[in-house]
Each structure stands twice: as C-alpha cells, then as structure tokens.
Design an enzyme around this catalytic site. Sequence first.
Site, PDB file in Angstrom:
ATOM      1  N   HIS A  20       0.873  -1.174   0.000  1.00 21.23           N
ATOM      2  CA  HIS A  20       0.000   0.000   0.000  1.00 21.23           C
ATOM      3  C   HIS A  20       0.914   1.230   0.000  1.00 21.23           C
ATOM      4  O   HIS A  20       0.953   2.000   0.959  1.00 21.23           O
ATOM      5  CB  HIS A  20      -0.933  -0.047   1.209  1.00 21.23           C
ATOM      6  CG  HIS A  20      -2.157   0.826   1.087  1.00 21.23           C
ATOM      7  ND1 HIS A  20      -3.436   0.345   1.217  1.00 21.23           N
ATOM      8  CD2 HIS A  20      -2.301   2.152   0.850  1.00 21.23           C
ATOM      9  CE1 HIS A  20      -4.314   1.333   1.081  1.00 21.23           C
ATOM     10  NE2 HIS A  20      -3.641   2.452   0.857  1.00 21.23           N
ATOM     11  N   GLU A  25      -4.161   0.089  -5.418  1.00 20.57           N
ATOM     12  CA  GLU A  25      -4.237   1.253  -6.293  1.00 20.57           C
ATOM     13  C   GLU A  25      -2.901   1.576  -6.983  1.00 20.57           C
ATOM     14  O   GLU A  25      -2.304   2.638  -6.740  1.00 20.57           O
ATOM     15  CB  GLU A  25      -4.726   2.464  -5.498  1.00 20.57           C
ATOM     16  CG  GLU A  25      -6.090   2.259  -4.878  1.00 20.57           C
ATOM     17  CD  GLU A  25      -6.710   3.550  -4.320  1.00 20.57           C
ATOM     18  OE1 GLU A  25      -6.059   4.607  -4.356  1.00 20.57           O
ATOM     19  OE2 GLU A  25      -7.871   3.490  -3.872  1.00 20.57           O
ATOM     20  N   ASN A  69     -11.717  -0.246  -5.268  1.00 25.17           N
ATOM     21  CA  ASN A  69     -11.835   0.893  -4.351  1.00 25.17           C
ATOM     22  C   ASN A  69     -12.604   1.980  -5.082  1.00 25.17           C
ATOM     23  O   ASN A  69     -12.253   2.336  -6.208  1.00 25.17           O
ATOM     24  CB  ASN A  69     -10.454   1.449  -3.980  1.00 25.17           C
ATOM     25  CG  ASN A  69      -9.607   0.455  -3.198  1.00 25.17           C
ATOM     26  OD1 ASN A  69     -10.074  -0.621  -2.819  1.00 25.17           O
ATOM     27  ND2 ASN A  69      -8.370   0.825  -2.946  1.00 25.17           N
TER      28      ASN A  69
HETATM   29  C1  FCB Z   1      -7.381   5.591  -1.273  1.00 26.81           C
HETATM   30  C2  FCB Z   1      -6.219   4.978  -0.534  1.00 26.81           C
HETATM   31  C3  FCB Z   1      -6.397   4.949   0.954  1.00 26.81           C
HETATM   32  C4  FCB Z   1      -7.046   6.200   1.485  1.00 26.81           C
HETATM   33  C5  FCB Z   1      -8.302   6.515   0.703  1.00 26.81           C
HETATM   34  C6  FCB Z   1      -9.040   7.734   1.186  1.00 26.81           C
HETATM   35  O1  FCB Z   1      -6.974   6.082  -2.492  1.00 26.81           O
HETATM   36  O2  FCB Z   1      -5.989   3.663  -0.994  1.00 26.81           O
HETATM   37  O3  FCB Z   1      -5.143   4.718   1.540  1.00 26.81           O
HETATM   38  O4  FCB Z   1      -6.155   7.230   1.495  1.00 26.81           O
HETATM   39  O5  FCB Z   1      -7.987   6.678  -0.651  1.00 26.81           O
END
Ligand code: FCB
Length: 479
Positions: A130, A175, A304
């Site tokens: 992450h 991501e 996400n």
């Molecule tokens: C995403 C991230 C996470 C958090 C959310 C709000 O892009 O993966 O770590 O910051 O946004």
Amino acid sequence: MTASETRPLTAIRSFPPDFLWGTATAAYQIEGAAREHGRTPSIWDTFSHTPGKVFAGHTGDVAVDHYHRFREDVRLMSELGLGAYRFSVSWSRVQPTGRGPAVQQGLDFYRRLVDELLAAGIEPALTLYHWDLPQELEDLGGWPERSTAERFGDYAALVADALGDRVKRWTTLNEPWCSAFLGYGSGVHAPGRTDTVAALRAAHHLNLGHGLGVQALRAALPADSQLAVSLNLHEVRPLTPSPEDLDAARRIDAVGNRIWLGPMLEGAYPEDLLADTAHLTDWSFVRDGDTLTSHQPLDLLAVNYYTPTVVSHVARGGEKPQDDGHGNSEHSPWPGAEDVGFHRAPGERTAMGWPVDPSALYDLLTRTAARYPGLPLVISENGAAYEDEVRPDGTVHDPQRAAYVHAHLDAVHRAIAAGVDVRGYFLWSLLDNFEWSYGYAKRFGAVHVDYDTLERTPKSSAHWYARVARTGELHAPGS
Ligand code: FCB
C-alpha cells in the site's frame, strides 16, 4: 431508471449470508513506530519529512500508534462485531533493505496481529503493498525499474512463507494507479517525481510485480487461498455526449483502468493506450512475455471507489476547468490525455471535495462484472471524510458518513440484485489516520482518534455500520 432504482432508501435490504463486512487500513497511515525493531524508511517517510510535501509537515512517525495498540484496535473491531479486517504490511518493516532476509521482529508484529484477529473471529485480509516502497529500492530507481518488480516477487514469497498458514485473503497491490501516476507523474505522492515516462514505466513494472507476486503467492500458499488486486477503477463519465467528450472519457478509461485490467486480466496492453502515449514512449521497456506474467488467474477483483470522474475535451491551449481535483501540481497524472479536462459534479461533496454519487458505484460494478464474467468482486475501500466534531460529552455524531455509506451499500445491494457477484465490503477506514498528502487534516475513520491522547472513540456511524455488519441487513441510519 430501472424499477429497483426507485425503491425507497428506507427499505431494509438483506445481503447474502456469507457477505464479508469489514474495515480497511494501511500500514503507513496507522502504524507509527517508524524506527522500531529494524524498520527503515519507506518513500513515504522520506516524502513526509520533506518540507512542503504534506499538509503542515505531518508525518507517519507516530500515526495512530497502531503498532503498539493493535490489541486495543482488534478489541474495538470485535466489540463492533466486524467480520473482516483489511490491513497492509510495511515492506521496510519486514525486509528493511527491500532485499535479502526478513527481520523476524517485523514479521512477528503481523503474526501477533493476525493471531489476535483470528482469536476474535475476524478474518484477516492482507495487502502486500500500500504505497510504502523501501527507500533503498527507490534509491536504486524505484518502480520505473524492472528490478523493483522482481524484488516485489521476492517480498511476496517471504511474507507468504511467514503468514500463509493463517491468512487466506491476499491482495498484491493497492491502487497501482496512485503509485505510478501520483508518485512519479504529478508528484503529489511519494516519491514525488514528475516524469511522465517514468510514470508509464512504473505502471508497467507494477503490472509485472503484480504477476510475479501472484506467482510467488501461489507457490507458497495453500490451494484455497484467495488472491486479488485492489484497483481504484475510475467510473469515467463524459461531460456531454459529444464525440470529443466521449473520446476524452475513452482516454481516461485507458490510462486509468485498462492499463491495469488489460495486462492483469487479459494479458495485453490496450492498443488505444499505446497509441495515445506513442508521442511519449515506444513502450520498449515491455519485454516479451511480460504481459503474460502479469496475467495470472485471480480469485477476486477488489475495487476501491469514492467518487466518479467527469471529463471533457479541452482544445489544446484552451483553458482547463478549475477545481479539477489535482491539487496544486502542475504536472498531469494522466499521460496521453493532455487535452482532457476534469470536472466535479455539482451537489453534495465530502470534506475531500469529492462529489457523492453512489450511482457511479453501481455502474462501475455492473460494467466490470459484464466485462469479466465469473470473476467475483469485493469492495476493498469505500468511505468518506467529514469534519467530525467531538461533542462536550465525548461522543462523535457523524450522520453524513453513515448516510454516505448507506447510499453506497444500497448501490452494492442493487448491483447484487442485478446479478453481480459482490463478496464483501470494507469500509475505509477503521480509524482516523494519516491521509497521505493531507496529513491528519482529513478524517475517514469510523472510529475517531484524538491525535493528542490517541484515544479511540467509535463515532455514531461505527455503531450504525456495526449493526448492519452483525445482521447483514441494511437499514437507514437512524431507523
Ligand atoms: C485511497 C487509498 C487509501 C485512502 C483513501 C481515502 O486512495 O488507498 O489509503 O487514502 O484513498
């Protein structure tokens, strides 16, 4: 509009009995203990300690001290009755130089965390990466270099050997779009580079790293392990139906979504992406066989979602819309989309300035499921920042967050009713935490954290979400 879209929001919706209800966090955002037990700096340590990069100079040095308080945090989840927890492993805590042997104390932290979760009946879902690349690997070139993908494969094997006996759910990358294009393109994320070609190279090596990671996990893990990748798929909407705006949406879909979905799920980069970026690179960093390596069978696709992406064509040299959501970077995180402008829909927004639009989540789920039939989906992040206030009696009342989550869970339920195989939902986030370049200024937690005392207080939305999780039934907040 279909009949289901007109259902009253107050109706109770039942989710499938085995639907996973969880919350999510990430290592750098919550752990702290940045220099303990052999942990070395990651790119986020370096970036946050660089003046001007993060709001008010905030860093993750202490964060919410989860490294020392994880038992309390698991107890909180258990009291709330949550069935699953998504967390990430800090690479530089378990393999400080990004190469070579593991540090046992680092791995022991995650062993203890997982044991605590299992003892509380909470299913762990582990994300390997992450965004916190060991700084030593960045010093060797970072994700734009092929060797980083190879190191990621080794790191995946090492974590799988240590935790594969107790963790069933694994995600390789979180991501990768942000890692590549915010990290190396716009520079608003670590390592803060602004080099478009480096960003495209990073994207490829993240795809390759994912494939090498899945191979390493499959070799080390029991056969019933569930492997996924978490993508922030953009639900891209053209501002108007004009051919120019439709083409703008196609370009953003290519460099936002299909740049990952292509190699990972179809074994090739989309032709239009290669054409859109041909003035920047000939993609000769892609070697024969690479996209086949990226294309590994997955058990789930993790999505996400926070807000839709609305775009239009902007004539070259023409004025781009203001307030396009790219902060103050002069560098675009969208290679090959120089003529695209970004818009924010009018209406309700969260404290991030992100428009609230659950219908885009429904569209995203149904479209993705139609493109990849047979691949179950899970929502690995969804949630909202609001300006929460602690009341004199110490409680935090956050009806807006509950309303946001309710509306998005309703969209998930509609998608399931339409035949989409959605297996679970992880609320971002369990705790208020370090929100990257916004530091501690934006609160996403279901649980409030007092940053002076580090005291945790579940907000009213946490109690509402807990009831949904315990019963598997979605009911309107306050009902
Ligand atoms: C995403 C991230 C996470 C958090 C959310 C709000 O892009 O993966 O770590 O910051 O946004």
